[in-house]
Design a protein around this motif. Structure first.
Motif, PDB file in Angstrom:
ATOM      1  N   GLN A   1       1.318  26.817  37.658  1.00 46.34           N
ATOM      2  CA  GLN A   1       0.949  25.718  36.753  1.00 46.34           C
ATOM      3  C   GLN A   1       0.697  26.222  35.339  1.00 46.34           C
ATOM      4  O   GLN A   1       1.083  25.590  34.355  1.00 46.34           O
ATOM      5  CB  GLN A   1      -0.279  24.988  37.281  1.00 46.34           C
ATOM      6  CG  GLN A   1       0.055  24.100  38.472  1.00 46.34           C
ATOM      7  CD  GLN A   1      -1.142  23.291  38.915  1.00 46.34           C
ATOM      8  OE1 GLN A   1      -2.253  23.803  39.003  1.00 46.34           O
ATOM      9  NE2 GLN A   1      -0.932  22.025  39.201  1.00 46.34           N
ATOM     10  N   LEU A   2       0.074  27.387  35.258  1.00 46.41           N
ATOM     11  CA  LEU A   2      -0.202  27.982  33.947  1.00 46.41           C
ATOM     12  C   LEU A   2       1.116  28.261  33.206  1.00 46.41           C
ATOM     13  O   LEU A   2       1.256  27.943  32.017  1.00 46.41           O
ATOM     14  CB  LEU A   2      -1.001  29.288  34.122  1.00 46.41           C
ATOM     15  CG  LEU A   2      -1.221  30.131  32.869  1.00 46.41           C
ATOM     16  CD1 LEU A   2      -2.065  29.368  31.838  1.00 46.41           C
ATOM     17  CD2 LEU A   2      -1.923  31.451  33.223  1.00 46.41           C
ATOM     18  N   ILE A   3       2.087  28.848  33.918  1.00 47.85           N
ATOM     19  CA  ILE A   3       3.390  29.162  33.293  1.00 47.85           C
ATOM     20  C   ILE A   3       3.991  27.895  32.705  1.00 47.85           C
ATOM     21  O   ILE A   3       4.401  27.844  31.541  1.00 47.85           O
ATOM     22  CB  ILE A   3       4.358  29.802  34.325  1.00 47.85           C
ATOM     23  CG1 ILE A   3       3.827  31.157  34.799  1.00 47.85           C
ATOM     24  CG2 ILE A   3       5.762  29.942  33.724  1.00 47.85           C
ATOM     25  CD1 ILE A   3       4.553  31.740  36.000  1.00 47.85           C
ATOM     26  N   ARG A   4       4.008  26.826  33.500  1.00 43.03           N
ATOM     27  CA  ARG A   4       4.604  25.575  33.023  1.00 43.03           C
ATOM     28  C   ARG A   4       3.787  24.969  31.882  1.00 43.03           C
ATOM     29  O   ARG A   4       4.349  24.426  30.937  1.00 43.03           O
ATOM     30  CB  ARG A   4       4.725  24.585  34.178  1.00 43.03           C
ATOM     31  CG  ARG A   4       5.922  24.889  35.071  1.00 43.03           C
ATOM     32  CD  ARG A   4       5.953  23.912  36.206  1.00 43.03           C
ATOM     33  NE  ARG A   4       7.295  23.698  36.730  1.00 43.03           N
ATOM     34  CZ  ARG A   4       7.573  22.791  37.651  1.00 43.03           C
ATOM     35  NH1 ARG A   4       6.638  22.007  38.130  1.00 43.03           N
ATOM     36  NH2 ARG A   4       8.805  22.656  38.104  1.00 43.03           N
ATOM     37  N   SER A   5       2.471  25.076  31.978  1.00 42.62           N
ATOM     38  CA  SER A   5       1.643  24.461  30.935  1.00 42.62           C
ATOM     39  C   SER A   5       1.863  25.142  29.582  1.00 42.62           C
ATOM     40  O   SER A   5       1.627  24.552  28.534  1.00 42.62           O
ATOM     41  CB  SER A   5       0.156  24.516  31.310  1.00 42.62           C
ATOM     42  OG  SER A   5      -0.326  25.834  31.151  1.00 42.62           O
ATOM     43  N   LEU A   6       2.336  26.391  29.629  1.00 41.98           N
ATOM     44  CA  LEU A   6       2.590  27.113  28.373  1.00 41.98           C
ATOM     45  C   LEU A   6       4.022  26.872  27.866  1.00 41.98           C
ATOM     46  O   LEU A   6       4.441  27.454  26.874  1.00 41.98           O
ATOM     47  CB  LEU A   6       2.347  28.614  28.580  1.00 41.98           C
ATOM     48  CG  LEU A   6       0.887  28.984  28.890  1.00 41.98           C
ATOM     49  CD1 LEU A   6       0.776  30.456  29.287  1.00 41.98           C
ATOM     50  CD2 LEU A   6      -0.007  28.678  27.699  1.00 41.98           C
ATOM     51  N   GLY A   7       4.764  26.050  28.597  1.00 40.49           N
ATOM     52  CA  GLY A   7       6.095  25.660  28.126  1.00 40.49           C
ATOM     53  C   GLY A   7       7.228  26.511  28.665  1.00 40.49           C
ATOM     54  O   GLY A   7       8.375  26.359  28.249  1.00 40.49           O
ATOM     55  N   ALA A   8       6.939  27.436  29.599  1.00 37.23           N
ATOM     56  CA  ALA A   8       8.008  28.245  30.191  1.00 37.23           C
ATOM     57  C   ALA A   8       8.384  27.664  31.559  1.00 37.23           C
ATOM     58  O   ALA A   8       7.688  26.786  32.088  1.00 37.23           O
ATOM     59  CB  ALA A   8       7.552  29.690  30.327  1.00 37.23           C
ATOM     60  N   LYS A   9       9.496  28.138  32.095  1.00 38.35           N
ATOM     61  CA  LYS A   9       9.912  27.733  33.437  1.00 38.35           C
ATOM     62  C   LYS A   9       9.311  28.710  34.439  1.00 38.35           C
ATOM     63  O   LYS A   9       9.251  29.920  34.176  1.00 38.35           O
ATOM     64  CB  LYS A   9      11.437  27.784  33.559  1.00 38.35           C
ATOM     65  CG  LYS A   9      12.154  26.905  32.546  1.00 38.35           C
ATOM     66  CD  LYS A   9      12.294  25.516  33.071  1.00 38.35           C
ATOM     67  CE  LYS A   9      13.239  24.712  32.193  1.00 38.35           C
ATOM     68  NZ  LYS A   9      13.239  23.306  32.547  1.00 38.35           N
ATOM     69  N   ALA A  10       8.910  28.178  35.596  1.00 38.13           N
ATOM     70  CA  ALA A  10       8.183  28.996  36.568  1.00 38.13           C
ATOM     71  C   ALA A  10       9.062  29.365  37.757  1.00 38.13           C
ATOM     72  O   ALA A  10       9.734  28.512  38.338  1.00 38.13           O
ATOM     73  CB  ALA A  10       6.955  28.226  37.058  1.00 38.13           C
ATOM     74  N   GLY A  11       9.029  30.648  38.117  1.00 33.52           N
ATOM     75  CA  GLY A  11       9.784  31.110  39.279  1.00 33.52           C
ATOM     76  C   GLY A  11       8.860  31.727  40.315  1.00 33.52           C
ATOM     77  O   GLY A  11       7.832  32.315  39.986  1.00 33.52           O
ATOM     78  N   ILE A  12       9.253  31.580  41.594  1.00 30.30           N
ATOM     79  CA  ILE A  12       8.516  32.240  42.680  1.00 30.30           C
ATOM     80  C   ILE A  12       9.475  33.240  43.344  1.00 30.30           C
ATOM     81  O   ILE A  12      10.647  32.926  43.542  1.00 30.30           O
ATOM     82  CB  ILE A  12       7.945  31.212  43.698  1.00 30.30           C
ATOM     83  CG1 ILE A  12       6.999  31.888  44.683  1.00 30.30           C
ATOM     84  CG2 ILE A  12       9.037  30.455  44.453  1.00 30.30           C
ATOM     85  CD1 ILE A  12       5.653  32.189  44.120  1.00 30.30           C
ATOM     86  N   VAL A  13       8.971  34.437  43.650  1.00 32.12           N
ATOM     87  CA  VAL A  13       9.818  35.527  44.156  1.00 32.12           C
ATOM     88  C   VAL A  13       9.400  35.920  45.561  1.00 32.12           C
ATOM     89  O   VAL A  13       8.195  35.981  45.859  1.00 32.12           O
ATOM     90  CB  VAL A  13       9.703  36.783  43.255  1.00 32.12           C
ATOM     91  CG1 VAL A  13      10.812  37.785  43.573  1.00 32.12           C
ATOM     92  CG2 VAL A  13       9.691  36.428  41.778  1.00 32.12           C
ATOM     93  N   LEU A  14      10.375  36.201  46.433  1.00 32.09           N
ATOM     94  CA  LEU A  14      10.079  36.698  47.786  1.00 32.09           C
ATOM     95  C   LEU A  14      10.735  38.050  47.997  1.00 32.09           C
ATOM     96  O   LEU A  14      11.921  38.223  47.702  1.00 32.09           O
ATOM     97  CB  LEU A  14      10.667  35.822  48.877  1.00 32.09           C
ATOM     98  CG  LEU A  14      10.538  34.350  48.994  1.00 32.09           C
ATOM     99  CD1 LEU A  14      11.533  33.642  48.113  1.00 32.09           C
ATOM    100  CD2 LEU A  14      10.748  33.946  50.432  1.00 32.09           C
ATOM    101  N   ASN A  15       9.982  38.975  48.555  1.00 28.93           N
ATOM    102  CA  ASN A  15      10.532  40.271  48.952  1.00 28.93           C
ATOM    103  C   ASN A  15      11.430  40.097  50.181  1.00 28.93           C
ATOM    104  O   ASN A  15      11.317  39.091  50.899  1.00 28.93           O
ATOM    105  CB  ASN A  15       9.390  41.236  49.288  1.00 28.93           C
ATOM    106  CG  ASN A  15       8.766  41.820  48.032  1.00 28.93           C
ATOM    107  OD1 ASN A  15       9.384  41.811  46.963  1.00 28.93           O
ATOM    108  ND2 ASN A  15       7.560  42.335  48.157  1.00 28.93           N
ATOM    109  N   PRO A  16      12.271  41.102  50.463  1.00 30.05           N
ATOM    110  CA  PRO A  16      13.165  40.972  51.629  1.00 30.05           C
ATOM    111  C   PRO A  16      12.419  40.709  52.944  1.00 30.05           C
ATOM    112  O   PRO A  16      12.923  40.005  53.816  1.00 30.05           O
ATOM    113  CB  PRO A  16      13.884  42.326  51.663  1.00 30.05           C
ATOM    114  CG  PRO A  16      13.852  42.807  50.259  1.00 30.05           C
ATOM    115  CD  PRO A  16      12.545  42.313  49.680  1.00 30.05           C
ATOM    116  N   GLY A  17      11.195  41.233  53.078  1.00 28.97           N
ATOM    117  CA  GLY A  17      10.465  41.071  54.343  1.00 28.97           C
ATOM    118  C   GLY A  17       9.645  39.797  54.438  1.00 28.97           C
ATOM    119  O   GLY A  17       8.951  39.586  55.433  1.00 28.97           O
TER     120      GLY A  17
END
Ligand code: DX5
Ligand code: ZN
Length: 231
Positions: free
Chosen positions: A101-117
């Motif tokens: 939410q913080l990322i978006r509130s600052l005007g950037a696009k937000a991504g979530i990352v998953l490791n292979p496991g």
């Protein structure tokens, strides 16, 4: 629509502006910046200062991949430095929802990352709050590692989850991407491909590196109808 994101982790930093301009001239869509803190992953790389340097070199979108502990403490600095996309890992991150939410509130696009496991279900609850899912096809920390092909089925599961709940989000893949595997990764459901070695360490140069990835993707697009017919 496919996007190529060139990871500067394999660039020649003695000549960074020239390397980024070559990638831009070669038609890459985004510049990927791998931030590592020596805790979340074993390696230490770059911080907001390099993002700010890249911002002065190019107007391409800057795609910042945070492999750091407590990413919430650094979001503002990376966005101030010029990050357009900021991606944080789901692993070991108790404040993931607030940080997205913080990322978006600052005007950037937000991504979530998953490791292979990490299984695809781990990110289900945050899918409405993201613009991108980054599926790692190597264990994060270094460029030049071998693509883990077992992750392909997870890319397909995530594509399905995204199509159902947040169809505008992008499925990005990072790690060991090369002209031999990029078509299979696209077929599995990815639409954005990060590459460091295949672009910046191509024996014939950056332009050739980007071109061979694009050609492999175009071949896939021409083959797809046949694949569908056969399927
Ligand atoms: C790995 C990084 C990747 C890396 C990719 O932790 O997240 O972005 O730079 O490098 P290649 O394309 O060489 O696997
Ligand atoms: Zn990365």
């Amino acid at each position: 629509m496919y996007y190529l994101s060139a990871s500067i982790l394999s660039a020649d930093f003695s000549n960074l502006s020239d390397q980024i301009r070559q990638a831009e001239d070669a038609g890459v869509d985004w510049i990927h910046i791998d931030v590592m803190d020596g805790h979340f992953v074993p390696n230490i790389t770059m911080g907001p200062f390099i993002v700010e340097t890249c911002r002065r070199i190019t107007s391409l979108p800057l795609d910042v991949h945070l492999m750091i502990e407590k990413p919430e403490n650094h979001i503002q600095s990376f966005v101030n430095a010029g990050a357009n996309w900021v991606s944080i890992h789901i692993e070991g991150n108790p404040n993931v929802h607030r940080t997205l939410q913080l990322i978006r509130s600052l005007g950037a696009k937000a991504g979530i990352v998953l490791n292979p496991g990490t299984p695809s279900q781990a990110i289900e609850a945050v899918l409405p709050f993201i613009d991108l899912v980054l599926v790692m096809t190597v264990n994060p920390g270094f460029s030049g590692q071998t693509f883990i092909s077992q992750v392909l089925s997870k890319i397909t599961s995530i594509r399905k989850l995204i199509d159902e709940s947040n169809p505008k989000a992008i499925v990005q893949v990072d790690g060991g991407i090369n002209p031999e595997n990029i078509a299979a990764v696209a077929e599995a459901g990815a639409d954005c491909f990060v590459a460091a070695t295949a672009i910046f360490k191509h024996p014939q140069g950056i332009a050739e590196g980007a071109k061979s990835l694009r050609l492999a993707l175009q071949k896939k697009m021409r083959l797809s109808p046949q694949i569908q017919e056969r399927g």
